[in-house]
Write an enzyme that holds these catalytic residues in place. Structure first.
Site, PDB file in Angstrom:
ATOM      1  CD  GLU A  37      41.418  51.126  36.235  1.00 37.30           C
ATOM      2  OE1 GLU A  37      41.944  51.202  35.281  1.00 37.30           O
ATOM      3  OE2 GLU A  37      41.638  51.635  37.378  1.00 37.30           O
ATOM      4  CG  ASP A  38      40.072  46.551  38.761  1.00 37.16           C
ATOM      5  OD1 ASP A  38      40.713  47.369  39.014  1.00 37.16           O
ATOM      6  OD2 ASP A  38      38.890  46.349  38.880  1.00 37.16           O
TER       7      ASP A  38
END
Ligand code: MN
Length: 735
Positions: free
Chosen positions: A76-77
């Protein structure tokens, strides 16, 4: 922040066969991927995945789950991809991390109607592997524990999502300890006032009773041990949100210790549970309706326990859950128990539900479409952000709008308590009734039999309920006063007519005149809606007065002026209040002032200013002679239609009633009507009410009332304020 070697140590405690190298590789990968990132509250971002992994060690989860926790935010990051993770950690872990990422991307907080559908998506998303949701729940627990640095609206959003989605989900999965923590953290954000108020109350209760947990635990242990069963008793305080929800659901008060403490009796074997239960029930009386056996009938998520509540020492309720240690583990960790490790191997708890089975059944029910609503049962949690919560001495919670006062509190309990409210103790201290209540305060209302609401209470009250009750009580009291005045007037009317009055005669008049009750007639008489003469006529129709029953009219020219008011020392100068214009028939009070006595009607608004000055008050009464002469001045206010000849008609009507106009003035003139006030020389209240009735009968008279000049307009010389048209009649001397 937990360190890597501590994490590995924790895993090794329940799983000595853990793949330490795998855990270390995941640590290095995660730490590198997040290297540049910091958390909003400060510190490296990677502290977050580490803490999430640590939470999962409490569930004693397998290596794959722990590694997933360490990597859960990388796709996700960071620049990391699913393929990269698959290559380094294998397909199983890559699928898990991917699953958590998809869950994060799922938009869970939308409108309430869409939530059931989102839930379905969420469940289907995790259907592949329930461990995805375990990591997600641990992620949410850590995020909720570290909400503080976030902006308030973001905090609110996350807390609401937690309360509406993740806490019920954890509950449904049987993960009680996570559910309870999530709920309480969300509660703190969503409704801090309610939580604080509960905590205050809770601490007070604890202060009052002392810490009873060790004492009760020891007692239970002793009672059960006498039957030869060894048990471990765990006493605990319930979380504020658990207490809150129970109060909300059951509408109960929060006063019993069983509301804040719970005891768990942990046994080794199932039969020990029943022997322990038998010992407990033999020793203490059980509270009816509180016994449940979830051992013979477990819940769908595998929950097993015996619930009972007994009356302990001093009739204090003690709530107990009796279960085996294995059952306890399932009760705390739910479906996660399936993955739990013990001594390096899967624990195989016989009571753990198979998560695949559990999920399959749940999804099946969801597909049928009847489950989502039940799933969302806690969505309905009301968020009272503009309320305060206070407690009665018995522990009942009273929710009030912000700014509420003890008066609102009193009326919230009961109208009778409000009506007789004489004062209030807030947290044991006497406070003025206008005090604004704060969350968590204990309020004790002091009542007194003779106490009645006063008019300024209405401004102090916030709630519609209190305001309405105060108005009703004030109206009722005014009616009582008017009825009393009406009775006096009626007595006078009958006396003047040479007839004996009294309750029986008045009741007859009321019936004859068609009033619903005697009181209604007396109130109307006091208001001038009906005249005393009409009352007399109703009982003694058109009969001439008995000869000699009234003394002959004295010749005013030959008798020296006599004081018309009794109760004043001879020779004292008398003035009549030019606010209330008292005339015979009015109940009157004298006030000593410089240069004499001022006579006021008892209803005069000016009297309020002298309430503290009672030594200057005199009880006065009218001399019977006073009403013999039509020389007592009363002021009336009229609203007249602006038609030619109206003024002339008014003057002739007054003349027909044998009264004089002393003074008159137009106060307001509008195109279609005008207001005027007239000073009339009349005999008494009855005479005046006859005149008012005659005026009211005219089509051009909109309204006519006795005048009460508001106090601020009242000066010593009120008559000089307005332009007046002196009429031809010569004013008679007042005394
Ligand atoms: Mn996260």
């Amino acid at each position: 922040m937990i360190r890597q070697f501590e994490l590995v140590e924790r895993v090794r405690e329940y799983n000595p066969n853990t793949d330490e190298a795998l855990l270390n590789r995941a640590y290095v990968f995660g730490a590198r991927a997040h290297a540049e990132q910091t958390r909003l509250g400060g510190g490296p971002f990677f502290g977050h995945p580490l803490e999430v992994a640590a939470i999962l060690t409490e569930l004693r989860l397998d290596d794959a789950s722990i590694v997933t926790a360490l990597l859960h935010d990388t796709i996700e990051d960071t620049a990391a991809t699913r393929d990269e993770i698959a290559r380094l950690f294998g397909a199983e872990i890559a699928d898990l991390v991917d699953g958590v990422t998809k869950l994060t991307q799922l938009e869970l907080t939308s409108s309430e109607t869409a939530q059931a559908e989102n839930f379905r998506k969420l469940l289907l998303a995790m259907a592949a592997d329930v461990r995805v949701i375990l990591v997600k729940l641990a992620d949410r627990v850590h995020n909720m524990r570290t909400l503080d640095p976030l902006a308030p609206d973001k905090r609110q959003r996350i807390a609401r999502e937690t309360m509406e989605i993740y806490a019920p989900l954890a509950g449904r999965m049987g993960m009680q300890s996570i559910r309870v923590e999530l709920e309480d953290l969300a509660f703190e954000v969503l409704n801090p006032e309610a939580r604080t108020s509960l905590m205050r109350r809770f601490l007070k209760l604890k202060r009052d009773t002392g810490d009873l947990i060790p004492q009760i635990s020891a007692e239970i242990t002793e009672v059960v041990a006498a039957t030869g069963v060894g048990v471990e008793v765990q006493g605990r305080e319930k979380r504020p949100y658990s207490i809150w929800r129970k109060m909300e659901e059951k509408q109960t008060s929060f006063s019993q210790l069983s509301d804040i403490y719970g005891f768990r009796v942990l046994c080794d074997a199932e039969e020990d549970c029943y022997r322990a239960l038998g010992a407990v029930h033999r020793h203490w009386r059980n509270v009816p309706g509180r016994f449940k056996d979830y051992i013979s009938g477990p819940k769908a998520n595998g929950y097993r326990s015996i619930h009972t509540t007994v009356y302990g020492a001093g009739a204090m309720r003690v709530e107990m859950q009796i279960r085996t240690r294995a059952m306890h583990e399932v009760a705390e960790t739910g479906v996660a128990a399936h993955w739990a490790y013990k001594d390096g191997h899967r624990a195989h708890n016989p009571f753990a539900v198979d998560p695949f089975e559990w999920l399959r059944e749940l999804v099946e029910r969801l597909e049928k479409g009847d489950e989502p609503q039940e799933f969302l049962e806690h969505v309905k949690l009301d968020m009272f952000t503009d309320q305060v919560f206070c407690f009665t001495p018995k522990g009942d919670v009273v929710g009030l709008p912000r700014g509420a006062t003890p008066i609102d509190f009193a009326y919230a309990i009961h109208t009778n308590v409000g009506d007789h409210c004489a004062g209030a103790l807030v947290d044991g201290r006497r406070v003025p009734l206008w005090t604004r209540l704060r969350n968590g305060q204990q309020v004790e209302v002091i009542t007194a039999e003779g106490q009645t609401p006063s008019p300024h209470w209405e401004d102090m009250a916030q709630t519609g309920r209190a305001k309405a009750a105060i108005r009703r009580a004030l109206r009722e009291r005014l009616r009582e006063e008017q009825a009393g005045l009406g009775r006096d007037l009626a007595e006078q009317s009958f006396a003047r007519a040479g007839r004996s009055g009294g309750r029986k005669a008045f009741a007859a008049a009321a019936a004859k005149l068609g009033f619903a009750s005697l009181k209604a007639m007396l109130v109307n008489l006091a208001r001038g809606e009906v005249t005393g003469r009409q009352l007399v006529e109703a009982v003694y129709p058109s009969q001439p007065k008995g000869a000699g029953s009234t003394p002959p009219e004295p010749d005013s020219a030959n008798t020296p002026p006599k004081p018309i008011v009794r109760g004043i020392r001879r020779g004292a100068a008398i003035r009549f209040c030019t606010c209330c214009w008292p005339i015979p028939g009015d109940r009157i009070i004298g006030l000593s002032r410089k240069g004499g006595v001022v006579v006021h009607a008892i209803s005069c608004p000016l009297l309020a200013e002298f309430e503290d000055d009672l030594e200057h008050w005199h009880d006065l009464s009218w001399d019977p002679e006073a009403s013999k002469k039509a020389s007592n001045v009363a002021r009336i206010d009229l609203t007249l239609a602006n038609q030619p000849g109206t003024l002339g008609t008014v003057c002739s009507l007054v003349g027909e009633q044998q009264a004089n106009i002393d003074n008159l003035g137009v106060t307001t003139r509008k195109p279609d009507f005008f207001l005027m006030s007239i000073d009339l020389e009349v005999r008494d209240v009855k005479h005046l009410s006859d005149i008012l009735t005659a005026l009211r009968a005219q089509s051009f008279v909109n309204q006519v009332e006795r005048a009460i000049t508001p106090p601020e307009h009242e000066a010593e010389e009120a008559a000089g304020e307005q332009p007046r048209l002196p009429l031809g009649s010569s004013p008679a001397p007042r005394n």
